[in-house]
Design a protein around this motif. Structure first.
Motif, PDB file in Angstrom:
ATOM      1  N   ALA A   1      47.540  72.740  66.780  1.00 54.82           N
ATOM      2  CA  ALA A   1      48.345  73.905  66.807  1.00 54.82           C
ATOM      3  C   ALA A   1      49.321  74.117  68.143  1.00 54.82           C
ATOM      4  O   ALA A   1      50.363  74.509  67.812  1.00 54.82           O
ATOM      5  CB  ALA A   1      47.428  75.071  66.878  1.00 54.82           C
TER       6      ALA A   1
ATOM      7  N   VAL B   1      40.801  65.335  65.188  1.00 53.48           N
ATOM      8  CA  VAL B   1      41.598  66.609  65.574  1.00 53.48           C
ATOM      9  C   VAL B   1      40.887  67.777  66.072  1.00 53.48           C
ATOM     10  O   VAL B   1      39.936  68.091  65.697  1.00 53.48           O
ATOM     11  CB  VAL B   1      42.647  67.162  64.444  1.00 53.48           C
ATOM     12  CG1 VAL B   1      44.157  67.100  65.046  1.00 53.48           C
ATOM     13  CG2 VAL B   1      42.439  66.304  63.233  1.00 53.48           C
TER      14      VAL B   1
ATOM     15  N   LYS C   1      37.495  73.879  68.142  1.00 58.07           N
ATOM     16  CA  LYS C   1      36.777  73.078  67.132  1.00 58.07           C
ATOM     17  C   LYS C   1      37.305  71.606  66.989  1.00 58.07           C
ATOM     18  O   LYS C   1      38.390  71.246  67.015  1.00 58.07           O
ATOM     19  CB  LYS C   1      36.999  73.636  65.720  1.00 58.07           C
ATOM     20  CG  LYS C   1      35.832  73.847  64.875  1.00 58.07           C
ATOM     21  CD  LYS C   1      35.910  74.717  63.787  1.00 58.07           C
ATOM     22  CE  LYS C   1      36.722  74.348  62.551  1.00 58.07           C
ATOM     23  NZ  LYS C   1      36.797  75.114  61.523  1.00 58.07           N
TER      24      LYS C   1
ATOM     25  N   GLY D   1      47.450  71.070  60.576  1.00 55.36           N
ATOM     26  CA  GLY D   1      47.659  72.173  61.087  1.00 55.36           C
ATOM     27  C   GLY D   1      49.211  72.616  61.155  1.00 55.36           C
ATOM     28  O   GLY D   1      49.734  72.263  60.252  1.00 55.36           O
TER      29      GLY D   1
ATOM     30  N   SER E   1      41.295  71.980  67.058  1.00 60.66           N
ATOM     31  CA  SER E   1      42.151  73.116  66.140  1.00 60.66           C
ATOM     32  C   SER E   1      43.116  73.293  67.363  1.00 60.66           C
ATOM     33  O   SER E   1      44.405  73.832  67.107  1.00 60.66           O
ATOM     34  CB  SER E   1      41.259  74.229  66.163  1.00 60.66           C
ATOM     35  OG  SER E   1      40.511  74.673  67.281  1.00 60.66           O
TER      36      SER E   1
ATOM     37  N   GLU F   1      37.080  68.191  64.750  1.00 57.76           N
ATOM     38  CA  GLU F   1      36.694  67.863  63.370  1.00 57.76           C
ATOM     39  C   GLU F   1      37.321  66.190  63.309  1.00 57.76           C
ATOM     40  O   GLU F   1      38.416  65.779  63.457  1.00 57.76           O
ATOM     41  CB  GLU F   1      37.401  68.713  62.411  1.00 57.76           C
ATOM     42  CG  GLU F   1      36.599  69.924  62.105  1.00 57.76           C
ATOM     43  CD  GLU F   1      37.346  70.383  61.009  1.00 57.76           C
ATOM     44  OE1 GLU F   1      37.145  70.062  59.856  1.00 57.76           O
ATOM     45  OE2 GLU F   1      37.712  71.786  61.264  1.00 57.76           O
ATOM     46  N   TRP F   2      36.806  65.383  62.331  1.00 61.11           N
ATOM     47  CA  TRP F   2      37.032  64.332  61.832  1.00 61.11           C
ATOM     48  C   TRP F   2      37.683  64.636  60.483  1.00 61.11           C
ATOM     49  O   TRP F   2      36.981  65.177  59.376  1.00 61.11           O
ATOM     50  CB  TRP F   2      36.171  63.441  61.616  1.00 61.11           C
ATOM     51  CG  TRP F   2      35.712  62.483  62.727  1.00 61.11           C
ATOM     52  CD1 TRP F   2      35.048  62.890  63.852  1.00 61.11           C
ATOM     53  CD2 TRP F   2      36.588  61.492  63.475  1.00 61.11           C
ATOM     54  NE1 TRP F   2      34.980  61.972  64.920  1.00 61.11           N
ATOM     55  CE2 TRP F   2      36.114  61.171  64.574  1.00 61.11           C
ATOM     56  CE3 TRP F   2      37.792  60.684  62.914  1.00 61.11           C
ATOM     57  CZ2 TRP F   2      36.457  59.902  65.643  1.00 61.11           C
ATOM     58  CZ3 TRP F   2      38.322  59.822  63.693  1.00 61.11           C
ATOM     59  CH2 TRP F   2      37.472  59.330  65.039  1.00 61.11           C
ATOM     60  N   LEU F   3      39.030  64.537  60.279  1.00 60.08           N
ATOM     61  CA  LEU F   3      39.605  65.209  58.894  1.00 60.08           C
ATOM     62  C   LEU F   3      40.029  63.903  58.121  1.00 60.08           C
ATOM     63  O   LEU F   3      40.381  62.868  58.458  1.00 60.08           O
ATOM     64  CB  LEU F   3      41.039  65.867  59.008  1.00 60.08           C
ATOM     65  CG  LEU F   3      40.806  67.156  59.718  1.00 60.08           C
ATOM     66  CD1 LEU F   3      42.208  67.649  59.897  1.00 60.08           C
ATOM     67  CD2 LEU F   3      39.924  67.918  58.766  1.00 60.08           C
TER      68      LEU F   3
END
Lengths: 808, 136
Positions: free
Chosen positions: B110, B104, B2, B25, B106, B4-6
């Motif tokens: 991690a 980021v 995944k 994360g 996933s 994503e823009w967080l």
């Protein structure tokens, strides 16, 4: 060699750059002369172009010496300094000196240079009025220049602007007065001139254009400058830099053909056989050159002529000029006006960045160039200008060269025939050959061997890059500058910051440095600003090491250590209880007694720091910073059987007086109540050693990386007097040591005699001024841990929590 | 995987020419405010794991506070000592309505394996490498 053979006698009138350049060239030929050089100045040959750097404090007189006495001796040259040649008798082939000497010659070389042009202004003979031509002028100006005085420079050309900046760095309030409407109008178009004006003004130099100076007013000593249109301005010092005129009198008296300069042909011969001339005093094809590069080209040709190898011709030079002011980049060459129907201009401007570039093309060739604000590409245009290459295929990238991905590639792409040093006419090939054949590793060696970069110095970086690219053993010369970002010696920089009233690190970097800074210069500049302005400056935490951002000492795991202040090593049960409570509450990994009578709490998280400090209720021990650490004490008269002085209360008082202040490096102190020295005061930065009825104040001790027994500063009777002497040394060290220089290095470098003379044996006023500055700093300082209640920014201690996080 | 823009924090929380760490994360990321843009890298010096976010910023590089390694913030490359081929991961940033966003995946968040260097040990995560910072 066959010394018995009678050598021809070559007399050189003028010990300046042109004359010596020519002699240097002559020495390369097989034909040998008996050489006599007359110079009316009393110094050996020096680099006149760099006088402005001497005025600006960037270079010392020694730095700009080109040929020391040893060089003259080595080549068997007779040097007659301080003798002015007043007459030439070309029929008798003799020269007559103002000392009455008559010297015969076979060949005569006139290299008399030029003199400052003094415009018809009333009152130029007044005290405080200077010209800017030689070393004596420079020294006289330096003697006169004082922070705060008003200096007026008449003339906004190359030399005038350099003089202005030099005086400004010395702290003067400087105004440049220019007759024309454009600064450096002989090298710049009006746009370029206005960019330059803006730049000078942004540095704090006032510029008045279109002003005709009529008189220098004042009673014996200059006090004001008067203009044609009125509006006098005040002046304590005036520099006249209105141009130069060739020194042709000797030539004229000797009956040589003289126009504006002494007329020479393409071989640098004058109208009389056996008499030659070179440099600023000559006129070739109607042109008189006042810049350095043409002199060297002339010198080469002349050396061939004089030594009987007549053949090479001097065909005139492409004139180029570079302003040598830190932070003001100006370059101009060739026909920069772009007049004429066939001239085409390629321009680029960025007013906000202060960058202006213009290239003038004629028939596809570069005819002239003006660069203001960024002169890094000047050598590129100079190459084209000299080679006359057709640049039509490169028109799209004329002003924006493909940036080299690294310095090395740029060097590799450069042809061997590329002229690196325009002043001395040294090519890349020559430098590389010298490096290989002689095993050179340093810039100094390359300078000595090839003479590259000994002229105006603008090719220094390029030379260094070449050496770096070619030799694996390149050695950076140790310079006394902080780092590459701000290329000034620290003592100069302190003076600059003070006189220019600079109050933020970024400002200093932008004006005097590369605008970026690094981990070396930023903390150093932060310290200097703090020391100079006692907190009345823009404290920029981003320029500080992390320890000084969060007032704790970073550890190898990213956690911090906390050392509260325990003055004199004396604590109480209540404090110890609080320390113990804090250690438990915040799961402090280790509680350790330090070597300096304090307690260290190790392994504290950054976000816990404010709460730890609050719970401790004790001030910062500054164990993390380049500042006052602590005063170690023995128990002295309070308990000790042998104690003769009250070391405890004296130590605590000393710590109170100096705590919370920054110093060039960490500073540890000790006070002992008797000469048994139980608290090791004689290996501290400052120590007080009690003895019966008096104190010894000792300084410069060390027991860390270096071990050094402190020097005795003074012995005094009263405790208050001992503390006062400690304070005097403390402030003297703060003001004069280089950043990260411990007292032991400082005292050794300065010498304890000088330290004494300038602190405890200084005049009352000097002592009072030192203490006054110290007390001002102290009054504005405070416990850094109070930032727990008023952080300098919202995330100084707080860990940022992301507004949203990944769902894994 | 995944991407994503967080939304991370208000831009004002990262002072000019300083860095701040943020936990995303399983990974700590250092975000730097360069004045005209923000740059983000993994908050672990390749040398001994020092917190780069606490370092002094020098142009587009940061100097690790522990032992002075210099790490480029645009590419994540170690610039000093020069013979080092080590790298840190970089992360794209973007500003929206005064809030800083981080890009980021996933996986990168991690993953604790050492980062790859461009042109040294074979390319790592291309996407991560495209960081160019964000105009404010």
């Amino acid at each position: 060699m066959e010394r018995t053979e009678k050598l021809e006698k070559l007399i050189v009138i003028g010990n300046g750059m042109a004359g010596i350049a020519c002699v240097e060239q002559v020495l390369k030929y097989e034909k040998k002369f008996e050489i006599v050089i007359f110079g009316d100045e009393t110094h050996v040959n020096y680099n006149r172009i760099l006088l402005s750097s001497v005025l600006a404090g960037e270079k010392s007189v020694d730095d700009i010496t080109l040929n020391g006495l040893e060089w003259y001796r080595q080549h068997g040259i007779q040097l007659k300094l301080g003798v002015r040649i007043t007459d030439i008798d070309p029929d008798a082939k003799t020269v007559i000196g103002d000392d009455g000497s008559v010297t015969a010659y076979d060949k005569l070389l006139i290299a008399t240079g030029s003199s400052p042009l003094i415009p018809p202004i009333e009152g130029v003979q007044k005290k405080g009025v200077f010209v800017f031509r030689n070393l004596d002028d420079t020294r006289a100006m330096l003697e006169r220049a004082r922070p705060g005085i008003k200096a007026v420079v008449i003339g906004g050309g190359l030399l005038g602007l350099e003089a202005a900046r030099g005086l400004q760095v010395q702290g003067c309030e400087v105004t440049v007065v220019h007759l024309m409407e454009t600064l450096m109008e002989r090298q710049l178009d009006t746009t370029g001139g206005s960019y330059l004006k803006q730049k000078m003004e942004s540095l704090g130099v006032k510029v008045l254009l279109g002003r005709s100076t009529t008189a220098l007013l004042g009673n014996g000593k200059v006090q004001a400058v008067a203009f044609k249109n009125g509006n006098d301005i005040k002046a304590d010092l005036v520099v006249i830099a209105a141009g130069i005129r060739p020194n042709v009198e000797l030539g004229r008296k000797a009956g040589l053909a003289v126009n504006r300069g002494i007329a020479v042909n393409d071989y640098l011969e004058t109208s009389r056989p056996g008499v030659f001339a070179v440099g600023e005093c000559v006129e070739h094809n109607g042109v008189v050159y006042g810049l350095v590069a043409p002199l060297f080209e002339q010198a080469k040709v002349l050396a061939a002529t004089i030594t009987g190898n007549k053949g090479p011709k001097y065909e005139g030079s492409v004139q180029s000029a570079k302003l040598k002011i830190m932070g003001v980049d100006v370059f101009s060459a060739g026909d920069y006006h772009g007049n004429g129907a066939n001239a085409q201009e390629v321009r680029y401007e960025d007013a906000a960045l202060g960058i202006y570039k213009k290239v003038v093309l004629k028939e596809g060739k570069v005819a002239g160039v003006v660069l203001v604000g960024d002169t890094s590409t000047s050598h590129r245009y100079m190459d084209w200008l000299i080679s006359g290459a057709d640049v039509t295929p490169m028109r799209h990238t004329l002003l924006f060269p493909q940036p080299a991905s690294d310095g090395g590639l740029d060097i590799a792409a450069m042809a061997d025939s590329h002229t690196v040093c325009g002043c001395m006419g040294v090519t890349k090939g020559t430098i590389i050959q010298a490096i290989h054949s002689k095993g050179l590793n340093t810039l100094a060696q390359v300078k000595e061997c090839t003479r590259a970069s000994t002229g105006c110095g603008s090719c220094t970086d390029l030379c260094r890059d070449i050496i770096k690219a070619v030799t694996p053993e390149f050695e950076e010369e140790a310079k006394a500058t902080i780092c590459k970002c701000v290329p000034f010696a620290e003592h100069n920089l302190r003076e600059i910051l003070r006189s220019q009233k600079l109050k933020s690190v970024q400002e200093v970097l932008e004006i005097y440095g590369n605008g970026v800074g690094c981990e070396v210069c930023k903390p150093a500049l932060s310290y200097m600003l703090d020391m100079l302005w006692c907190g009345d400056h823009d404290e920029d935490r981003s320029a500080r090491f992390v320890n000084d951002r969060v007032h704790a000492n970073i550890q190898n795991d990213g956690s911090f250590s906390v050392v509260p202040r325990i003055r004199g090593g004396v604590t109480s049960p209540a404090e110890l209880r609080r320390i113990a409570d804090v250690a438990e509450k915040y799961s402090v990994r280790m509680v350790k007694i330090t070597g300096s009578q304090r307690i260290d709490l190790l392994g504290v998280k950054k976000s816990d720091l404010p709460n730890v400090w609050t719970d401790l209720g004790m001030p910062s021990g500054q164990a993390y910073t380049k500042g006052v650490r602590m005063v170690k004490t023995c128990v002295g008269t309070e308990f000790c059987r042998f104690g003769v002085q009250d070391s405890i209360s004296t130590g605590i008082e000393m710590e109170r007086r100096l705590e919370n202040l920054f110093t060039p490096h960490k500073l540890k102190m000790g006070v002992v109540g008797c000469p048994r020295n139980c608290a090791e005061a004689t290996v501290k930065d400052i120590g007080l050693v009690g003895q019966e009825g008096s104190w010894q104040v000792v300084v410069g001790g060390a027991a860390g990386k270096s071990v050094r027994k402190a020097d005795l500063l003074i012995t005094v009777e009263a405790t208050e007097e001992a503390l006062r002497c400690a304070e005097l040394f403390f402030q003297y060290y703060r003001e004069n040591a280089n950043y990260l220089e411990r007292t032991y290095g400082f005292v050794e470098r300065i010498g304890i005699e000088k330290v004494r003379k300038e602190t405890v044996y200084a005049s009352e006023q000097v002592q009072a001024a030192l203490l006054d500055r110290l007390h001002k700093s102290k009054a504005l300082s405070g416990d850094a841990w109070l930032e727990r209640d008023s952080p300098v920014n919202p995330t100084q201690f707080v860990q940022i929590q992301p507004m949203e996080n990944l769902i894994l | 995987m995944k991407t994503e823009w967080l939304r991370i924090t208000k831009c004002g929380n990262i002072p000019l020419r300083e860095g701040r760490a943020v936990q995303v994360g399983g990974r700590e990321i250092a975000i730097f405010n360069l004045g005209d843009r923000f740059l983000a890298v993994e908050n672990r010096c390749p040398h001994k794991g020092g917190p780069l976010s606490e370092g002094i910023v020098s142009g587009e590089s940061v100097i690790c506070p522990l032992h002075g390694w210099k790490v480029g913030l645009v590419q994540g490359n170690v610039q000093r000592p020069s013979e080092m081929a080590a790298c840190v991961r970089t992360f794209a940033t973007r500003v929206e309505a005064g809030v800083l966003l981080l890009k980021v995946t996933s996986e990168t968040a991690a993953d604790f394996s050492p980062s790859a260097c461009p042109g040294v040990t074979g390319m790592g995560d291309d996407e991560v490498r495209q960081t160019e910072g964000t105009q404010i």
